[in-house]
Each structure stands twice: as C-alpha cells, then as structure tokens.
Design a protein around this motif. Structure first.
Motif, PDB file in Angstrom:
ATOM      1  N   VAL A 113       0.733  -1.070  -0.025  1.00  0.00           N
ATOM      2  CA  VAL A 113      -0.066   0.021  -0.104  1.00  0.00           C
ATOM      3  C   VAL A 113       1.031   1.212   0.075  1.00  0.00           C
ATOM      4  N   ALA A 114       2.089   1.101   0.385  1.00  0.00           N
ATOM      5  CA  ALA A 114       3.128   2.200   0.316  1.00  0.00           C
ATOM      6  C   ALA A 114       3.099   2.837  -1.129  1.00  0.00           C
ATOM      7  N   ALA A 115       2.917   1.916  -2.121  1.00  0.00           N
ATOM      8  CA  ALA A 115       3.130   2.433  -3.552  1.00  0.00           C
ATOM      9  C   ALA A 115       2.072   3.448  -3.926  1.00  0.00           C
ATOM     10  N   PRO A 116       0.834   3.083  -3.674  1.00  0.00           N
ATOM     11  CA  PRO A 116      -0.162   3.926  -4.010  1.00  0.00           C
ATOM     12  C   PRO A 116      -0.150   5.214  -2.906  1.00  0.00           C
ATOM     13  N   PHE A 117       0.353   5.213  -1.745  1.00  0.00           N
ATOM     14  CA  PHE A 117       0.016   6.380  -0.542  1.00  0.00           C
ATOM     15  C   PHE A 117       1.218   7.015  -1.108  1.00  0.00           C
ATOM     16  N   PHE A 118       2.295   6.650  -1.319  1.00  0.00           N
ATOM     17  CA  PHE A 118       3.484   7.738  -1.522  1.00  0.00           C
ATOM     18  C   PHE A 118       3.963   7.718  -2.838  1.00  0.00           C
ATOM     19  N   VAL A 119       3.493   6.976  -4.022  1.00  0.00           N
ATOM     20  CA  VAL A 119       3.955   7.495  -5.346  1.00  0.00           C
ATOM     21  C   VAL A 119       2.733   7.759  -6.267  1.00  0.00           C
ATOM     22  N   MET A 120       1.714   6.882  -6.376  1.00  0.00           N
ATOM     23  CA  MET A 120       0.700   7.039  -7.263  1.00  0.00           C
ATOM     24  C   MET A 120      -0.325   8.024  -7.052  1.00  0.00           C
ATOM     25  N   GLN A 121      -0.650   8.015  -5.807  1.00  0.00           N
ATOM     26  CA  GLN A 121      -1.698   9.155  -5.353  1.00  0.00           C
ATOM     27  C   GLN A 121      -1.101  10.634  -5.282  1.00  0.00           C
ATOM     28  N   PRO A 122      -0.108  10.812  -4.846  1.00  0.00           N
ATOM     29  CA  PRO A 122       0.566  12.112  -4.916  1.00  0.00           C
ATOM     30  C   PRO A 122       0.633  12.452  -6.356  1.00  0.00           C
ATOM     31  N   ALA A 123       1.240  11.776  -7.230  1.00  0.00           N
ATOM     32  CA  ALA A 123       1.579  11.919  -8.753  1.00  0.00           C
ATOM     33  C   ALA A 123       0.427  12.077  -9.593  1.00  0.00           C
ATOM     34  N   MET A 124      -0.862  11.535  -9.213  1.00  0.00           N
ATOM     35  CA  MET A 124      -1.969  11.495  -9.668  1.00  0.00           C
ATOM     36  C   MET A 124      -2.840  12.689  -9.353  1.00  0.00           C
ATOM     37  N   GLY A 125      -2.426  13.474  -8.394  1.00  0.00           N
ATOM     38  CA  GLY A 125      -3.358  14.563  -7.777  1.00  0.00           C
ATOM     39  C   GLY A 125      -4.126  14.406  -6.725  1.00  0.00           C
ATOM     40  N   ALA A 126      -3.855  13.510  -6.095  1.00  0.00           N
ATOM     41  CA  ALA A 126      -4.676  12.962  -4.799  1.00  0.00           C
ATOM     42  C   ALA A 126      -4.085  13.286  -3.573  1.00  0.00           C
ATOM     43  N   GLY A 127      -2.962  13.698  -3.411  1.00  0.00           N
ATOM     44  CA  GLY A 127      -2.182  13.833  -2.389  1.00  0.00           C
ATOM     45  C   GLY A 127      -1.574  12.701  -1.733  1.00  0.00           C
ATOM     46  N   ILE A 128      -0.656  12.866  -0.797  1.00  0.00           N
ATOM     47  CA  ILE A 128      -0.029  11.802  -0.166  1.00  0.00           C
ATOM     48  C   ILE A 128      -1.270  10.908   0.744  1.00  0.00           C
ATOM     49  N   ALA A 129      -1.254   9.621   0.533  1.00  0.00           N
ATOM     50  CA  ALA A 129      -2.332   8.865   0.992  1.00  0.00           C
ATOM     51  C   ALA A 129      -3.554   9.316   1.058  1.00  0.00           C
ATOM     52  N   ALA A 130      -3.947   9.900  -0.243  1.00  0.00           N
ATOM     53  CA  ALA A 130      -5.420  10.278  -0.541  1.00  0.00           C
ATOM     54  C   ALA A 130      -5.654  11.523   0.432  1.00  0.00           C
ATOM     55  N   SER A 131      -4.656  12.170   0.663  1.00  0.00           N
ATOM     56  CA  SER A 131      -5.038  13.508   1.737  1.00  0.00           C
ATOM     57  C   SER A 131      -5.775  14.446   0.960  1.00  0.00           C
ATOM     58  N   ARG A 132      -5.766  14.660  -0.321  1.00  0.00           N
ATOM     59  CA  ARG A 132      -6.551  15.632  -1.267  1.00  0.00           C
ATOM     60  C   ARG A 132      -7.986  15.318  -1.794  1.00  0.00           C
ATOM     61  N   THR A 133      -8.334  13.853  -1.231  1.00  0.00           N
ATOM     62  CA  THR A 133      -9.642  13.382  -1.912  1.00  0.00           C
ATOM     63  C   THR A 133     -10.728  13.975  -0.997  1.00  0.00           C
ATOM     64  N   PRO A 134     -11.896  13.729  -1.077  1.00  0.00           N
ATOM     65  CA  PRO A 134     -13.056  14.355  -0.376  1.00  0.00           C
ATOM     66  C   PRO A 134     -13.252  13.672   1.018  1.00  0.00           C
ATOM     67  N   ARG A 135     -12.866  12.210   0.989  1.00  0.00           N
ATOM     68  CA  ARG A 135     -12.822  11.364   2.318  1.00  0.00           C
ATOM     69  C   ARG A 135     -11.620  10.637   2.248  1.00  0.00           C
ATOM     70  N   PRO A 136     -10.627  11.183   2.801  1.00  0.00           N
ATOM     71  CA  PRO A 136      -9.220  10.690   2.780  1.00  0.00           C
ATOM     72  C   PRO A 136      -9.100   9.498   3.718  1.00  0.00           C
ATOM     73  N   GLY A 137      -9.984   9.429   4.909  1.00  0.00           N
ATOM     74  CA  GLY A 137      -9.782   8.242   5.859  1.00  0.00           C
ATOM     75  C   GLY A 137     -10.556   7.058   5.151  1.00  0.00           C
ATOM     76  N   VAL A 138     -11.531   7.030   4.435  1.00  0.00           N
ATOM     77  CA  VAL A 138     -12.257   6.262   3.860  1.00  0.00           C
ATOM     78  C   VAL A 138     -11.351   5.611   2.532  1.00  0.00           C
ATOM     79  N   ALA A 139     -10.713   6.518   1.944  1.00  0.00           N
ATOM     80  CA  ALA A 139      -9.981   5.956   0.816  1.00  0.00           C
ATOM     81  C   ALA A 139      -8.865   5.128   1.279  1.00  0.00           C
ATOM     82  N   ARG A 140      -8.335   5.735   2.290  1.00  0.00           N
ATOM     83  CA  ARG A 140      -7.022   4.983   2.982  1.00  0.00           C
ATOM     84  C   ARG A 140      -7.561   3.638   3.670  1.00  0.00           C
ATOM     85  N   PHE A 141      -8.547   3.648   4.214  1.00  0.00           N
ATOM     86  CA  PHE A 141      -9.212   2.189   4.601  1.00  0.00           C
ATOM     87  C   PHE A 141      -9.672   1.306   3.417  1.00  0.00           C
ATOM     88  N   HIS A 142      -9.710   1.759   2.365  1.00  0.00           N
ATOM     89  CA  HIS A 142     -10.222   0.890   1.337  1.00  0.00           C
ATOM     90  C   HIS A 142      -8.798   0.428   0.652  1.00  0.00           C
TER      91      HIS A 142
END
Length: 173
Positions: A113-142
């Motif tokens: 899960v480190a790959a999406p949290f620290f590479v894919m999500q930030p590079a795709m505009g969602a922030g580190i560990a989905a921090s820029r999504t509407p519901r970061p906690g839910v996104a992280r859980f999923h």
C-alpha cells in the motif's frame, strides 16, 4: 529446473494470481457496496505522461488522454503485482513459494500500500495517502483492505503455484 527459472515461474504465477484476486475483490466490492474500482486507464495515462517527462498531475483525470492508456494501465497493474510477488520471493526465497505461509504474504501485501500512498496518489493529484480526496480516511481504509486482499491473494496463489510445481511444470522442464 534452474533456480532462476523457478523464481521467474513462481513470481509470474503468484503475482498474476494475487492481482486477479484483488481484481475479483474490486468487482465484488463494486457490486455489493457500489464502490467503483480504480480506473486503470488513469494509471496508463500517468505512465504515458511519465515517459514524456511529466510526473505530477492535478488531477490525472484532467490531463489529456493517451491512446492505449487502458491497456497500458492494465498491463502495468499485473506487472506491478508480479514485481511484488518477486519481492516476496527475494526476501523469503523459493522455500516460501514451495511451502507458503500467511505472514510473509500479508507483510508484502499490506506493505505494498506504500506504492499508492506515496507514489501513485501524490503523482496523480490525490495527495499523499489520498489526503486531497473528499474522504481521505475512507480512501485509506479501502486501500489498506484492498492491499490486504492482495496479500491473501499472494498466499492463495502461492499455494496454487506450489501445487502446480509438484504436479505439472517439473515434468515440462
């Protein structure tokens, strides 16, 4: 059979199998819970832009689409799964592939899960560990649950590959 061939065969089978389990989970989650799975076309789009020198997007969906992005994304998805299986084998060896245990599979699966949290999500505009999504906690859980399912898939695919190893491919080589 040479050890390198064993390593490659196990990595391919286990990685592809675990990735398929993750995809089955995503389809079931969508059907049962209405949660849309990741659009791998966006992964392909990111990769296509990456080779052209663009790393970050805000968000990736707003970046121009690229011909063949869906296929590229799906291929990358399975190659990444195979790479994580190879990582599992690099740390725990072919002995694990012949006699899989749950612990190492879950360590690699959940650790992936480190790959999406620290590479894919930030590079795709969602922030580190989905921090820029509407519901970061839910996104992280999923994300964590999905990568845990990937870990279970590594374990299950490991058992299947070990069974195939004893039955089939030894006689082929």
């Amino acid at each position: 059979m040479p050890e390198a061939v064993d390593y490659l065969m196990f990595a391919l089978l286990i990685g592809a199998g675990a990735t398929a389990v993750m995809d089955i989970w995503a389809a079931a989650r969508e059907r049962l819970l209405g949660i849309r799975p990741l659009d791998y076309a966006l992964v392909g789009r990111w990769l296509a832009h990456l080779v052209r020198g663009r790393v970050c997007h805000d968000p990736i969906a707003a970046s121009p689409s690229v011909q063949g992005e869906r296929l590229l994304g799906w291929i990358a998805h399975y190659l990444i799964g195979i790479a994580f299986a190879a990582t599992l084998l690099a740390f725990w060896g072919l002995g694990w592939a012949r006699h899989p245990t749950l612990g190492p599979a879950l360590v690699v699966g959940i650790g992936s899960v480190a790959a999406p949290f620290f590479v894919m999500q930030p590079a795709m505009g969602a922030g580190i560990a989905a921090s820029r999504t509407p519901r970061p906690g839910v996104a992280r859980f999923h994300s964590v649950v999905t990568h845990g399912i990937f870990g279970l898939g590594l374990y299950g695919a490991g058992w299947l590959a070990s069974w195939l190893d004893t039955l089939a491919w030894r006689s082929v080589w």
